[in-house]
Design an enzyme around this catalytic site. Structure first.
Site, short mmCIF file in Angstrom:
data_model
loop_
_atom_site.label_atom_id
_atom_site.label_comp_id
_atom_site.label_asym_id
_atom_site.label_seq_id
_atom_site.Cartn_x
_atom_site.Cartn_y
_atom_site.Cartn_z
N CYS A 13 4.52 -7.09 7.79
CA CYS A 13 5.83 -6.88 8.58
C CYS A 13 5.83 -7.89 9.74
O CYS A 13 4.58 -8.39 10.04
CB CYS A 13 5.33 -5.52 9.21
SG CYS A 13 6.51 -4.85 10.40
N CYS B 261 -1.58 -3.04 14.78
CA CYS B 261 -1.17 -2.78 13.29
C CYS B 261 -1.77 -3.91 12.56
O CYS B 261 -1.48 -5.03 12.61
CB CYS B 261 0.35 -2.57 13.18
SG CYS B 261 0.66 -2.65 11.53
N CYS C 51 3.12 8.31 1.80
CA CYS C 51 3.58 7.46 2.52
C CYS C 51 3.81 6.10 2.07
O CYS C 51 2.84 5.43 1.23
CB CYS C 51 2.49 7.21 3.70
SG CYS C 51 2.75 5.92 4.96
N CYS D 193 -2.69 1.49 8.02
CA CYS D 193 -1.69 0.86 7.42
C CYS D 193 -1.97 -0.73 7.45
O CYS D 193 -2.25 -1.48 8.47
CB CYS D 193 -0.31 1.11 8.30
SG CYS D 193 0.65 -0.23 8.01
N CYS E 190 3.27 -5.51 15.97
CA CYS E 190 2.67 -4.37 17.11
C CYS E 190 1.30 -4.60 17.05
O CYS E 190 0.48 -5.08 15.88
CB CYS E 190 3.08 -3.12 16.34
SG CYS E 190 4.75 -2.65 16.03
N GLU F 66 0.82 -1.20 -0.18
CA GLU F 66 0.01 -0.12 0.26
C GLU F 66 1.00 1.23 0.12
O GLU F 66 1.84 1.40 0.57
CB GLU F 66 -0.87 0.04 1.12
CG GLU F 66 -1.58 -1.00 1.30
CD GLU F 66 -2.46 -1.11 2.70
OE1 GLU F 66 -3.28 -1.94 2.88
OE2 GLU F 66 -2.39 -0.37 3.49
S1 SF4 Z 1 3.40 -0.43 13.25
FE1 SF4 Z 1 2.94 -2.27 11.77
S2 SF4 Z 1 4.33 -2.01 9.85
FE2 SF4 Z 1 5.06 -0.75 11.73
S3 SF4 Z 1 6.87 -1.63 12.65
FE3 SF4 Z 1 4.71 -2.22 13.91
S4 SF4 Z 1 3.81 -4.05 12.65
FE4 SF4 Z 1 5.36 -3.07 11.35
#
Ligand code: SF4
Length: 346
Positions: free
Chosen positions: A111, A118, A104, A337, A115, A91
């Site tokens: 990923c 996310c 962005c 995201c 987190c 994206e």
């Molecule tokens: S916020 Fe999402 S994209 Fe960014 S490091 Fe954490 S898990 Fe990865």
């Protein structure tokens, strides 16, 4: 067939060295690709015809295909799902801000930082993106803007899409250097913000590169216990060392470091956390950017009330912490995201 998109003029010249071409050919090819958006060597009209044919026989220019696009109802935010030749998709978001066009970009497909808030991490990481694939996102949007109105361009860039950029260090660095080149986008380093979840050794490494890129640190919690729960990276690189690295980066680059703090209802928006945050920020050339969370239903994380957000902002300001609240953009187009990509994976 080798893809030359993502190579610098010097790299193209080196690659073609055995063809005994004058060195300026590398720059000509790069300008056609990046500045003029040409996708076929045959259209590079200032190159000799036999060279164009030879290039076309050995190399390709592969960028990204637009698989989906969503525009917010207010017209300010557009989100693109861009796909590469191997089927990977990422994206990229365009935000039309009062101060210019900001984009962005993503640096990894998915990923694996885990987190809790996310959506990009829900399916883990597929792979790192190459410098060319990161650049392809920026060039795609540059062209979208140019089509909308001549003279429009990407003014600022945040490296804050899916992925942890400092875990894909070499490709991200090559990308930064590339988009800074005049024959690519001529993007000033000061107009670029790199966001990290806190890979401490690579913050120092970036600092040593002497590029005045703005650093943004995803903080999201003011103590180790809570941060480790929200962001597993904290178990490896705890807060004290991270804050020290942020301070060193700010001191060295003279760029104000931004600490991103997603406000999550009943999780990190209380008075105790506000107090802890104030004490972490003491003595730093830094500002805190509060981001009321885009709810992640899969994880039961919800947005605090507007009153709570105002209270938190006021508390920081009253305690002499530079603070902003990120006004919501594009919530109606799944701008958080990873959400658009996930929708296409289901
Ligand atoms: S916020 Fe999402 S994209 Fe960014 S490091 Fe954490 S898990 Fe990865």
């Amino acid at each position: 067939m080798k893809n030359v998109f993502g190579w610098s003029a010097g790299e193209i010249s080196n690659e073609l060295a055995e063809w005994k071409l004058p060195p300026y050919r590398g720059k000509q090819i790069a300008e056609w690709m990046y500045r003029k958006g040409v996708l076929s060597f045959k259209d590079m009209t200032n190159l000799p015809k036999d060279l164009r044919e030879r290039l076309a026989g050995h190399y390709g220019i592969f960028r990204a295909a637009c698989l989906d696009r969503q525009d917010s109802s207010d017209g300010k935010t557009s989100k693109f799902l861009l796909g590469f030749a191997d089927g990977t998709a990422v994206e990229t978001v365009l935000m039309r801000q009062p101060y210019g066009n900001s984009i962005c970009v993503s640096t990894q497909a998915g990923c694996n930082m885990g987190c809790a808030f996310c959506a990009s991490t829900l399916h883990g990481m597929e792979r790192n993106l190459t410098a060319g694939e990161i650049l392809a996102q920026a060039i795609h949007i540059q062209e979208v803007l140019r089509e909308e109105a001549p003279g429009q361009k990407v003014d600022t860039m945040v490296i804050m899409g899916s992925g942890e950029p400092l875990m894909n260090y070499d490709n991200v660095l090559s990308f930064l250097r590339l988009c800074h080149e005049d024959y690519v986008m001529g993007m000033g380093y000061r107009n670029i913000t790199l966001s990290t979840s806190g890979i401490v050794p690579n913050i120092y490494r970036l600092m040593e590169e002497d590029l005045p890129v703005t650093l943004s640190i995803s903080l999201h919690a003011p103590n180790d216990a809570l941060r480790s729960r929200l962001m597993p990276v904290n178990r490896k690189y705890p807060l004290a060392g991270l804050i020290e690295a942020g301070k060193a980066y700010g001191d060295r680059t003279k760029r104000r470091v931004t600490y991103e703090y997603i406000l999550i209802d009943q999780v990190n928006d209380g008075e105790e956390q506000a107090r802890e945050l104030v004490s972490l920020m003491r003595g730093q050339l830094a500002s805190v950017n509060l981001i009321p969370i885009n709810p992640v239903v899969e994880r039961n994380l919800y947005r605090p009330s507007g009153q709570r957000v105002d209270w938190f902002e006021k508390y920081l300001a009253e305690h002499h912490v530079a603070v902003t609240v990120r006004r919501e953009m594009g919530a109606d187009i799944q701008a958080a995201c990873g959400q658009l990509r996930n929708q296409h994976m289901e």
